[in-house]
Design a protein around this motif. Structure first.
Motif, short mmCIF file in Angstrom:
data_model
loop_
_atom_site.label_atom_id
_atom_site.label_comp_id
_atom_site.label_asym_id
_atom_site.label_seq_id
_atom_site.Cartn_x
_atom_site.Cartn_y
_atom_site.Cartn_z
N PHE A 73 17.32 -25.44 -17.18
CA PHE A 73 17.76 -26.76 -17.60
C PHE A 73 17.32 -27.91 -16.69
N THR A 74 17.06 -27.64 -15.43
CA THR A 74 16.70 -28.76 -14.55
C THR A 74 15.24 -28.77 -14.14
N ARG A 75 14.57 -27.63 -14.19
CA ARG A 75 13.16 -27.60 -13.76
C ARG A 75 12.28 -28.53 -14.61
N PRO A 76 12.38 -28.48 -15.95
CA PRO A 76 11.54 -29.40 -16.73
C PRO A 76 11.80 -30.87 -16.39
N TRP A 77 13.07 -31.23 -16.23
CA TRP A 77 13.42 -32.60 -15.87
C TRP A 77 12.85 -32.95 -14.49
N ALA A 78 13.02 -32.05 -13.52
CA ALA A 78 12.54 -32.30 -12.16
C ALA A 78 11.02 -32.42 -12.13
N GLU A 79 10.32 -31.55 -12.85
CA GLU A 79 8.85 -31.65 -12.88
C GLU A 79 8.39 -32.97 -13.47
N LYS A 80 9.07 -33.40 -14.52
CA LYS A 80 8.69 -34.65 -15.17
C LYS A 80 8.88 -35.84 -14.24
N HIS A 81 10.03 -35.90 -13.56
CA HIS A 81 10.35 -37.06 -12.74
C HIS A 81 9.77 -36.99 -11.33
#
Length: 158
Positions: A73-81
């Motif tokens: 749940f957080t890896r895609p968000w972290a990679e994007k930002h």
């Protein structure tokens, strides 16, 4: 012997979880892949569960559950930002670019070239049965080694 592992002291298990946390952080520092960081946090959660008196099986479940949930749940968000200011590499910047074919593209005959930003590239069609003629426009959809993979460019009309 199996019963011995299940009866390790709280302080010993805390040291094991702390050691795992440190190892995972070191791996993350050297790989910068935003993968092991989530498992490191899972190790901290398992250490907290141990401190609160949970058994080893519960600690392992907490470790895996926290790690997987964070990873999913957080890896895609972290990679994007975290990677939004990262400069694209030479080949990544070509994807989506519209190019002019300088030599007929025919995958079966293994021909096709284009000059992009002053560099000559080998060009191949995404669809092997498709050909492109000289001076035709194509859109880069991928880069495979030193080859640009292209599809027909469809001009957008307003």
């Amino acid at each position: 012997m199996e019963a011995d592992i299940l009866t390790l002291s709280t302080s010993t298990l805390n040291l094991i979880w702390l050691g795992l946390f440190i190892i995972l952080i070191i791996i993350e520092i050297f790989t910068v892949g935003l993968t092991t960081i989530w498992f490191a946090i899972g190790a901290l959660a398992a250490m907290a569960a141990n401190t609160l008196g949970a058994g080893l099986v519960v600690q392992i479940v907490v470790f895996l559950a926290v790690s997987v949930v964070l990873l999913l749940f957080t890896r895609p968000w972290a990679e994007k930002h975290l990677n939004k200011n990262r400069l694209k590499t030479n080949y990544e910047s070509k994807i989506g670019e519209v190019i002019r074919i300088t030599e007929r593209v025919d995958n079966l005959k293994q021909t096709g070239k284009s000059i992009v930003d002053g560099q000559e590239w080998t060009v191949r069609a995404q669809n092997s049965s498709e050909t492109f003629e000289k001076d035709e426009l194509a859109e880069v959809v991928d880069v495979s080694g030193v080859k640009l993979i292209v599809k027909k460019h469809e001009e957008v009309t307003s």
